[in-house]
Design a protein around this motif. Structure first.
Motif: not given
Length: 173
Positions: A82-85, A139-145
């Motif tokens: 529910n967090q827009p990347y 690991g990888p993080v996209l948009g702080n997630i």
């Protein structure tokens, strides 16, 4: 000679409690201005940004023809928990054939194409998405997630909005 009088004052003029309060205030001011700590978010310290490839699968995607909606080299909006990347590129999109288990005469089971697949509007679609992510120690993080296998993501385009599940995460070198 006694430094404290009967009322607990230092040399008869200053209270010990006043001195303690002044020292606490002085230490807070020194701590704020001279030792501010690290700036920025803890998640962003010492990380690098690289392209991240994420394979997602949408099982039972309802639609007449997903290959006309989801096209390689187009952009789609990615929403993680529910967090827009933001926008990611669809590197590859493949409609998977529908298979059913069929018993063989020798007693084994073999996967065969579903003969009713052309009459249903339920499809399985495998996609590879590419976006920039921060590479951390965990690991990888996209948009702080953090993006992991099993994470449910939402894909939103001009003609569609559906959920998919992450099945692989790669950082190309």
């Amino acid at each position: 000679m006694n430094i404290l009088d009967s009322k607990g004052r230092l040399f008869g003029k200053v209270s010990i409690l006043d001195i303690g309060a002044a020292l606490v205030i002085l230490m807070v001011i020194v701590g704020i201005f001279f030792y501010p700590g690290t700036s920025g978010s803890v998640a962003q310290v010492g990380v690098t940004s690289k392209p991240v490839e994420v394979d997602v699968i949408a099982l039972g995607l309802k639609g007449r023809d997903p290959s006309t909606m989801i096209k390689p080299d187009e952009k789609t909006n990615l929403i993680i928990r529910n967090q827009p990347y933001g926008e990611v590129k669809i590197k590859k999109a493949e409609v998977l054939p529908r298979l059913i288990p069929v018993a063989q005469p020798d007693g084994t089971v073999k996967a065969q194409p579903d003969p009713t697949a052309e009459y249903t509007y339920s499809n399985n679609v495998l996609m590879t998405l590419v976006g920039n992510g921060q590479i951390t120690d965990t690991g990888p993080v996209l948009g702080n997630i953090k993006i992991k296998v099993g994470t449910t993501v939402e894909l939103e385009g001009k003609d569609y909005n559906f959920n998919a599940t992450v099945i692989d995460v790669r950082v190309p070198s």
